[in-house]
Design an enzyme around this catalytic site. Structure first.
Site, PDB file in Angstrom:
ATOM      1  N   GLU A   1       0.837  -1.201   0.000  1.00  0.00           N
ATOM      2  CA  GLU A   1       0.000   0.000   0.000  1.00  0.00           C
ATOM      3  C   GLU A   1       0.870   1.248   0.000  1.00  0.00           C
ATOM      4  O   GLU A   1       1.530   1.569   0.996  1.00  0.00           O
ATOM      5  CB  GLU A   1      -0.929   0.015   1.223  1.00  0.00           C
TER       6      GLU A   1
ATOM      7  N   LYS B   1      -7.738 -17.183  16.270  1.00  0.00           N
ATOM      8  CA  LYS B   1      -7.784 -16.536  14.955  1.00  0.00           C
ATOM      9  C   LYS B   1      -9.138 -15.871  14.686  1.00  0.00           C
ATOM     10  O   LYS B   1      -9.570 -15.763  13.538  1.00  0.00           O
ATOM     11  CB  LYS B   1      -7.458 -17.540  13.830  1.00  0.00           C
TER      12      LYS B   1
ATOM     13  N   ASP C   1       2.644 -14.907  12.799  1.00  0.00           N
ATOM     14  CA  ASP C   1       1.495 -15.578  12.189  1.00  0.00           C
ATOM     15  C   ASP C   1       0.513 -14.500  11.755  1.00  0.00           C
ATOM     16  O   ASP C   1      -0.135 -13.862  12.590  1.00  0.00           O
ATOM     17  CB  ASP C   1       0.855 -16.530  13.204  1.00  0.00           C
TER      18      ASP C   1
ATOM     19  N   HIS D   1      -2.671   9.664  -1.018  1.00  0.00           N
ATOM     20  CA  HIS D   1      -2.845   8.397  -1.730  1.00  0.00           C
ATOM     21  C   HIS D   1      -2.751   8.609  -3.242  1.00  0.00           C
ATOM     22  O   HIS D   1      -2.211   7.775  -3.966  1.00  0.00           O
ATOM     23  CB  HIS D   1      -4.183   7.753  -1.367  1.00  0.00           C
TER      24      HIS D   1
END
Length: 390
Positions: free
Chosen positions: A88, A218, A292, A383
């Site tokens: 990004e 998770k 993770d 952006h």
């Protein structure tokens, strides 16, 4: 399964460059894509067992560096340069800008308040009273249960067990400390041993499911906001009004008003985090350092707090109640990930809290920058300038 559709594997050594090449050729035959760039890498494939199966190559992702970020933590102290893996545009630049605000305001204070990792089995009985009686027995036999659990690990320590009754079931949530490891597999093995001890020793036996899903592995849950899964870490500082105006072009009073609006919007939406974007910094830092990546869903939840001071300065804080991170195990030993951990001084024993403090400080930097960009009106223009592939 037919041999012509079976992914090639080697029983002797499935992690050689030759096996990776064979699988890429297989993929090319099946899909038409030769995976040429994926097959170009420099690491020794011998380090991969335990991290991947059916290895075909490396997915290369750009890594940028933001900073310096001054941290006045209990474990993280000094100026840090933060590796962020992202695709990004504007992200690294934005975090660097927030870090400048923090550093020029004297640095961010970071504190790890508590840390636990859970496994939550469910036990099934014939009725609610039996389940209640079982819960009392568990309390009375905690020391024996703890000894059984800790027999599987030299690091994990069972601290306490939360309990809930639902119908004729009793849910237990085992809470462990896990040293420098995130510890999900560690506590799973330990809890299995504990449950087997319970099954053998509880009068009449006890049937159980190792995870009744209250560990919320998770997954985000409100339970983890109250009872930490991972590390509860807080990053806080008072931003000087002159610094915020000079770097961000934003008045602290306007930032305070905007934060109230944002809090209300997050409340209406039922968002897991009321600040601008905790997940961006956490995900980028996690990928760079071999964490993770699925743990971002739990780790990003939290609370962004502000308080406008009488002198015009503004107190800002990020509380991450379930930051799941590690400096040992998983992908942290892979070569490039180890380099990024090493540049943070987070390789070696006793560095997990230091890393957690760095993560929380990074999140606060990103929130300051994006929050101010929205107010100043340069969110879209930034952006447009840095975040588009032209």
């Amino acid at each position: 399964m037919r041999d012509d559709i079976r992914i090639p594997r080697s029983k002797e050594n499935d992690y050689t460059p030759e096996m990776a090449t064979e699988r890429r050729k297989f993929i090319e035959a099946k899909t038409g894509e030769p995976m040429t760039l994926t097959g170009q890498y420099t690491i020794d494939t011998g380090v991969l067992p335990g991290n991947i199966e059916n290895f075909i190559g490396i997915c290369q992702m750009p890594v940028g560096v933001a900073g310096p970020l001054r941290i006045n933590g209990e474990d993280a102290q000094g100026d840090f340069y933060i590796p962020l893996a992202t695709t990004e545009g504007t992200l690294v630049a934005s975090y660097s800008r927030g870090m400048r605000v923090i550093t020029e305001s004297g640095g961010v204070t970071t504190t790890v308040v508590e840390q636990y990792m859970q496994r939550a089995p469910a036990f099934l009985f014939d009725n609610a009273r039996e389940a209640r009686a079982f819960g009392e027995w568990v309390k009375e036999n905690f020391d024996n249960i703890k000894a059984a659990a800790e027999s599987t690990t030299s690091v994990g320590k069972l601290k306490h067990i939360h309990q809930w009754s639902v119908a004729k079931s009793r849910y237990l949530r085992f809470n462990y400390t896990t040293g420098d490891a995130a510890g999900q597999n560690m506590v799973g093995k330990a809890t299995l041993m504990a449950c087997e001890w319970i099954k053998r020793n509880y009068p009449g036996g006890a049937n159980y499911l190792l995870s009744g899903n209250m560990d919320t592995d998770k997954k985000h849950s409100h339970l983890n906001m109250l009872h930490s899964r991972g590390k509860r870490v807080i990053a806080e500082l008072t931003v000087k009004k002159e610094v915020l105006k000079a770097i961000m072009g934003v008045d602290t009073k306007m930032l305070a008003k905007a934060t109230v609006l944002a809090n209300t919007g997050a409340l209406m939406a039922g968002a897991a985090y009321n600040g601008p974007h905790a997940a961006n910094g956490i995900a980028s830092l996690f990928i760079a350092t071999g964490q993770d990546e699925a743990n971002v869903v739990e780790s990003h939840a939290g609370l962004f707090t502000h308080e406008l001071q009488d002198n015009g300065d503004i107190y800002l804080a990020v509380t991450l109640p379930s930051l799941i991170c590690a400096t040992f195990g998983g992908g942290t030993a892979l070569p490039t990930q180890r380099e990024c951990l090493n540049m943070l001084g987070c390789v070696g024993k006793g560095k997990a809290n230091k890393f957690a403090e760095i993560v929380a400080a990074t999140v606060l930097a990103g929130d300051i920058s994006l929050g101010c960009a929205v107010i100043a009106g340069d969110w879209v223009s930034s952006h447009d300038q840095l975040g588009r592939n032209r």
